[in-house]
Design an enzyme around this catalytic site. Structure first.
Site, PDB file in Angstrom:
ATOM      1  N   ASP A   1      50.623  46.782  35.418  1.00  0.00           N
ATOM      2  CA  ASP A   1      50.439  45.941  36.597  1.00  0.00           C
ATOM      3  C   ASP A   1      51.437  46.382  37.664  1.00  0.00           C
ATOM      4  O   ASP A   1      52.480  46.955  37.352  1.00  0.00           O
ATOM      5  CB  ASP A   1      50.653  44.467  36.248  1.00  0.00           C
ATOM      6  CG  ASP A   1      49.967  43.527  37.228  1.00  0.00           C
ATOM      7  OD1 ASP A   1      48.853  43.076  36.912  1.00  0.00           O
ATOM      8  OD2 ASP A   1      50.536  43.268  38.294  1.00  0.00           O
TER       9      ASP A   1
ATOM     10  N   VAL B   1      49.230  51.972  40.577  1.00  0.00           N
ATOM     11  CA  VAL B   1      48.111  52.795  40.113  1.00  0.00           C
ATOM     12  C   VAL B   1      47.588  53.735  41.192  1.00  0.00           C
ATOM     13  O   VAL B   1      46.661  54.510  40.945  1.00  0.00           O
ATOM     14  CB  VAL B   1      46.957  51.925  39.560  1.00  0.00           C
ATOM     15  CG1 VAL B   1      47.401  51.155  38.329  1.00  0.00           C
ATOM     16  CG2 VAL B   1      46.391  51.004  40.625  1.00  0.00           C
TER      17      VAL B   1
ATOM     18  N   TYR C   1      35.522  48.169  48.991  1.00  0.00           N
ATOM     19  CA  TYR C   1      35.518  47.616  47.628  1.00  0.00           C
ATOM     20  C   TYR C   1      34.177  47.893  46.958  1.00  0.00           C
ATOM     21  O   TYR C   1      34.120  48.375  45.811  1.00  0.00           O
ATOM     22  CB  TYR C   1      35.787  46.120  47.697  1.00  0.00           C
ATOM     23  CG  TYR C   1      35.754  45.399  46.369  1.00  0.00           C
ATOM     24  CD1 TYR C   1      36.855  45.414  45.524  1.00  0.00           C
ATOM     25  CD2 TYR C   1      34.626  44.683  45.964  1.00  0.00           C
ATOM     26  CE1 TYR C   1      36.839  44.749  44.300  1.00  0.00           C
ATOM     27  CE2 TYR C   1      34.598  44.015  44.754  1.00  0.00           C
ATOM     28  CZ  TYR C   1      35.708  44.042  43.925  1.00  0.00           C
ATOM     29  OH  TYR C   1      35.672  43.383  42.725  1.00  0.00           O
TER      30      TYR C   1
END
Length: 242
Positions: free
Chosen positions: A34, A61, A150
């Protein structure tokens, strides 16, 4: 799942934590990835839920080197990798006409490229019987205004799932995607359409993170051993109505 090593990206978020709890209940060993670190609360809760071991690692990430380091830490601690669940995601709400290259790159990096990199590591390192589960979105099939990056990233994630399943089959590694609908998470409540009341979700169409976690647990299990390359909608039937 007992003692299998499960890596969950976005592991401290709503769906990610639910996924972690689902595997903890079966005695898995967990590595939670995370952007924020765990203060020990999540680890304690997962151990109490039955996890054999839990590690939580802060990781951006969007950083390829950081992803490689996380995978290496998993191997150093656990000695193997059996399941990867790519949950990490982000949204912004802007018309396409107002999006710049940085917006597109950030959303693609978080929602798609990170999953592609973790999948690549999985295909290199997993033994036969391993699996990857990509948590995409119904926006991969049908979408709405203001979330183009997205939706594009999630559609790419579904395509990645098919390609990785083809390449993973000779290795004995399965790859599937889950397409959640409206799930009760902070990301859902941050939608300007939801917040303003312009879009109203029927309570019957509102899922919980545990609904997605249960499907992820099934797809990782031996009972789903003949399922690979699929993108499975979990939206309470919302998309299926005229």
């Amino acid at each position: 799942m007992q003692h299998r090593v499960v890596l969950v990206t976005g592991g401290l978020g709503g769906i990610g934590m639910a996924v972690a709890h689902a595997f903890a209940g079966e005695g898995a060993r967990l590595l939670l990835i995370d952007r924020r670190g765990d203060d020990g609360t999540a680890r304690s809760a997962l151990l109490a839920a039955g996890a054999a071991d839990v590690a939580a690692v802060a990781c951006d990430v969007q950083d390829e080197a950081a992803i490689a380091a996380v995978v290496e830490s998993a191997l150093s601690r656990f000695g193997r990798l059996d399941v990867v669940v790519n949950v990490a995601g982000a949204m912004i709400y802007k018309p396409i006409a107002e999006l710049d290259a940085a917006d597109w790159r950030r959303l693609l990096d978080i929602n798609f490229v990170s999953a592609a990199l973790f999948t690549g590591h999985a295909l290199r390192l997993m033994q036969p019987g391993g699996c990857v589960i990509n948590v995409a979105s119904v926006h991969a099939r049908r979408t709405s205004a203001l979330v183009a990056p997205y939706a594009a990233a999630k559609a790419a994630m579904v395509s990645l799932t098919r390609s990785a399943a083809i390449e993973g089959k000779p290795l004995g590694i399965r790859v599937n995607a889950i397409l959640p609908g409206a799930i009760e998470t902070p990301m859902l409540r941050e939608s300007p359409n939801i917040a303003s009341g312009a879009e109203v979700i029927d309570p019957a169409d509102l899922g919980q993170p545990e609904d997605i976690a249960a499907l992820a647990r099934f797809l990782a299990s031996d009972a789903a051993g003949f399922i690979t390359g699929e993108d499975i909608v979990a939206d309470g039937g919302r998309m299926g109505r005229l």
